[in-house]
Write an enzyme that holds these catalytic residues in place. Structure first.
Site, PDB file in Angstrom:
ATOM      1  N   ARG A 122      16.315 -25.462   4.416  1.00  0.00           N
ATOM      2  CA  ARG A 122      16.202 -25.693   5.856  1.00  0.00           C
ATOM      3  C   ARG A 122      17.577 -25.939   6.466  1.00  0.00           C
ATOM      4  O   ARG A 122      18.563 -26.156   5.765  1.00  0.00           O
ATOM      5  CB  ARG A 122      15.284 -26.882   6.147  1.00  0.00           C
ATOM      6  CG  ARG A 122      15.729 -28.181   5.489  1.00  0.00           C
ATOM      7  CD  ARG A 122      14.713 -29.291   5.668  1.00  0.00           C
ATOM      8  NE  ARG A 122      13.404 -28.899   5.165  1.00  0.00           N
ATOM      9  CZ  ARG A 122      13.060 -28.944   3.877  1.00  0.00           C
ATOM     10  NH1 ARG A 122      13.934 -29.361   2.972  1.00  0.00           N
ATOM     11  NH2 ARG A 122      11.867 -28.568   3.497  1.00  0.00           N
ATOM     12  N   ASP A 154      16.256 -27.080  -3.330  1.00  0.00           N
ATOM     13  CA  ASP A 154      15.863 -28.171  -2.439  1.00  0.00           C
ATOM     14  C   ASP A 154      14.732 -28.946  -3.113  1.00  0.00           C
ATOM     15  O   ASP A 154      14.284 -28.581  -4.203  1.00  0.00           O
ATOM     16  CB  ASP A 154      15.422 -27.624  -1.076  1.00  0.00           C
ATOM     17  CG  ASP A 154      15.794 -28.552   0.073  1.00  0.00           C
ATOM     18  OD1 ASP A 154      15.619 -29.779  -0.075  1.00  0.00           O
ATOM     19  OD2 ASP A 154      16.251 -28.051   1.120  1.00  0.00           O
ATOM     20  N   ASP A 171      16.560 -32.231  -7.081  1.00  0.00           N
ATOM     21  CA  ASP A 171      16.730 -33.569  -6.525  1.00  0.00           C
ATOM     22  C   ASP A 171      18.116 -34.036  -6.949  1.00  0.00           C
ATOM     23  O   ASP A 171      18.345 -34.359  -8.122  1.00  0.00           O
ATOM     24  CB  ASP A 171      15.655 -34.499  -7.068  1.00  0.00           C
ATOM     25  CG  ASP A 171      15.814 -35.947  -6.589  1.00  0.00           C
ATOM     26  OD1 ASP A 171      16.802 -36.238  -5.874  1.00  0.00           O
ATOM     27  OD2 ASP A 171      14.964 -36.781  -6.944  1.00  0.00           O
ATOM     28  N   VAL A 172      19.051 -34.062  -6.003  1.00  0.00           N
ATOM     29  CA  VAL A 172      20.443 -34.366  -6.360  1.00  0.00           C
ATOM     30  C   VAL A 172      20.644 -35.816  -6.764  1.00  0.00           C
ATOM     31  O   VAL A 172      21.717 -36.171  -7.261  1.00  0.00           O
ATOM     32  CB  VAL A 172      21.419 -33.997  -5.218  1.00  0.00           C
ATOM     33  CG1 VAL A 172      21.376 -32.509  -4.914  1.00  0.00           C
ATOM     34  CG2 VAL A 172      21.139 -34.825  -3.962  1.00  0.00           C
ATOM     35  N   TYR A 215      25.610 -43.543   7.323  1.00  0.00           N
ATOM     36  CA  TYR A 215      25.763 -42.082   7.363  1.00  0.00           C
ATOM     37  C   TYR A 215      27.223 -41.690   7.577  1.00  0.00           C
ATOM     38  O   TYR A 215      27.760 -40.827   6.868  1.00  0.00           O
ATOM     39  CB  TYR A 215      24.893 -41.496   8.467  1.00  0.00           C
ATOM     40  CG  TYR A 215      25.045 -40.008   8.628  1.00  0.00           C
ATOM     41  CD1 TYR A 215      24.463 -39.124   7.727  1.00  0.00           C
ATOM     42  CD2 TYR A 215      25.788 -39.474   9.684  1.00  0.00           C
ATOM     43  CE1 TYR A 215      24.606 -37.757   7.861  1.00  0.00           C
ATOM     44  CE2 TYR A 215      25.938 -38.106   9.839  1.00  0.00           C
ATOM     45  CZ  TYR A 215      25.332 -37.256   8.924  1.00  0.00           C
ATOM     46  OH  TYR A 215      25.494 -35.893   9.066  1.00  0.00           O
ATOM     47  N   LYS A 236      29.728 -39.565   5.005  1.00  0.00           N
ATOM     48  CA  LYS A 236      30.357 -38.287   5.321  1.00  0.00           C
ATOM     49  C   LYS A 236      31.887 -38.386   5.299  1.00  0.00           C
ATOM     50  O   LYS A 236      32.575 -37.415   4.992  1.00  0.00           O
ATOM     51  CB  LYS A 236      29.856 -37.778   6.673  1.00  0.00           C
ATOM     52  CG  LYS A 236      28.394 -37.317   6.635  1.00  0.00           C
ATOM     53  CD  LYS A 236      28.178 -36.218   5.608  1.00  0.00           C
ATOM     54  CE  LYS A 236      26.770 -35.667   5.626  1.00  0.00           C
ATOM     55  NZ  LYS A 236      26.567 -34.549   4.680  1.00  0.00           N
ATOM     56  N   PRO A 249      30.629 -29.970  10.475  1.00  0.00           N
ATOM     57  CA  PRO A 249      29.919 -29.531  11.676  1.00  0.00           C
ATOM     58  C   PRO A 249      29.969 -30.596  12.754  1.00  0.00           C
ATOM     59  O   PRO A 249      30.001 -31.795  12.475  1.00  0.00           O
ATOM     60  CB  PRO A 249      28.478 -29.331  11.182  1.00  0.00           C
ATOM     61  CG  PRO A 249      28.578 -29.225   9.698  1.00  0.00           C
ATOM     62  CD  PRO A 249      29.728 -30.106   9.318  1.00  0.00           C
ATOM     63  N   VAL A 281      27.840 -31.243  16.533  1.00  0.00           N
ATOM     64  CA  VAL A 281      26.404 -31.372  16.793  1.00  0.00           C
ATOM     65  C   VAL A 281      25.782 -29.980  16.675  1.00  0.00           C
ATOM     66  O   VAL A 281      26.205 -29.036  17.331  1.00  0.00           O
ATOM     67  CB  VAL A 281      26.135 -32.000  18.171  1.00  0.00           C
ATOM     68  CG1 VAL A 281      26.514 -33.466  18.142  1.00  0.00           C
ATOM     69  CG2 VAL A 281      26.885 -31.284  19.284  1.00  0.00           C
ATOM     70  N   VAL A 282      24.815 -29.868  15.792  1.00  0.00           N
ATOM     71  CA  VAL A 282      24.206 -28.576  15.485  1.00  0.00           C
ATOM     72  C   VAL A 282      22.712 -28.664  15.755  1.00  0.00           C
ATOM     73  O   VAL A 282      22.056 -29.647  15.390  1.00  0.00           O
ATOM     74  CB  VAL A 282      24.456 -28.182  14.016  1.00  0.00           C
ATOM     75  CG1 VAL A 282      23.847 -26.816  13.709  1.00  0.00           C
ATOM     76  CG2 VAL A 282      25.959 -28.161  13.728  1.00  0.00           C
TER      77      VAL A 282
END
Length: 261
Positions: A20, A41, A64-65, A157, A161, A187, A189-190
């Site tokens: 996704r 995923d 599952d990372v 968050y 990042k 990125p 805002v996407v």
């Protein structure tokens, strides 16, 4: 943003968070440029559905990372099906929003387990495989503008990042001697389904109407709009290609002018 047919021909790419959002767009772009794509995923069904639409030998797998067993199993399956991995895109990630005074250790640990530790140990497994093959490779991490500038309600968050950007630099300097180029995309805002969740959280914490924060944020971008997942995927395809052979340890802002560097 037109794909360049054949630019990634003969390459196998593993894309985490590939079912996704930005990850899915990267899968589509890589397939359009000739790569064989392993869509990874949490939901194997979603991965397989996207892979079936890509063609070119694409396949889906559950990953599952946060689980080393899952990482190792995914590596073994990709090696068995495709023979090896030439490109890794670390796109798996989660978002959380909580004011500083409401932060919990459990929620912060979850963000770091996915966004930081998951990225590190997936990178470690794939890089070890690339070194054994002796053919070099490309690793592309999906960071965020939030990791550069911070956000008042997203401490965990943003910190995760920022860590991705630092990890990109450190791993790049270590792995380039093996011919493995590591870079990142930040990125802005996407327009993804995640932003609808974010908008809802801002509505909760700032008392805004649904959709208002998204409107405000899009209007504040110098380019005047949200970015698209396809614009992020275009940068990923470039970094995965031979055109980026001399680019090492960089983080590219794909953000409509939000951050100048």
């Amino acid at each position: 943003m037109t794909a360049i047919p054949g630019r990634l021909a003969g390459k196998t790419a593993l894309v985490t968070g590939g079912a996704r959002g930005i990850g899915a767009a990267v899968c589509r772009r890589f397939a359009a440029e000739g790569a064989r794509v392993a869509v990874a995923d949490l939901d194997a069904g979603d991965c397989e559905a996207l892979a079936a639409s890509l063609g070119g030998g694409a396949f889906g797998l559950r990953l599952d990372v946060t689980s080393q067993n899952s990482i190792d199993a995914a590596m073994a399956r990709v090696a068995d099906i495709a023979g090896g991995i030439d490109i890794l895109v670390n796109s798996a990630g989660i978002y959380d929003m909580q004011p500083v005074l409401e932060m919990s250790r459990e929620r912060m640990a979850r963000v770091f387990a996915v966004n930081v530790e998951g990225l590190v140990f997936t990178t470690q497994a794939v890089a070890a495989h690339m070194v054994r093959r002796g053919r070099g490779g490309r690793i592309i991490n999906v960071a965020s503008q939030a990791g550069r500038r911070g956000e008042a309600l997203s401490v965990a968050y943003c910190a995760s990042k920022a860590a991705v950007i630092s990890i990109t630099q450190s791993t790049a300097l270590d792995l380039i001697r093996h011919g493995i180029n590591v870079n990142a995309i930040a990125p802005g805002v996407v327009d993804t389904p995640m932003w609808d969740v974010v908008d809802g959280l801002f509505a909760k914490y700032e008392g805004l109407r649904p959709g208002e924060k998204k409107r405000q944020v899009g209007a504040a971008v110098p380019a005047g709009r949200f970015g698209t997942v396809e614009e992020q995927a275009a940068m990923a395809a470039f970094l995965a290609s031979d055109d980026a052979a001399y680019i090492v340890a960089q983080c590219y802002n794909v953000d409509g002018g939000n951050v100048m560097s």
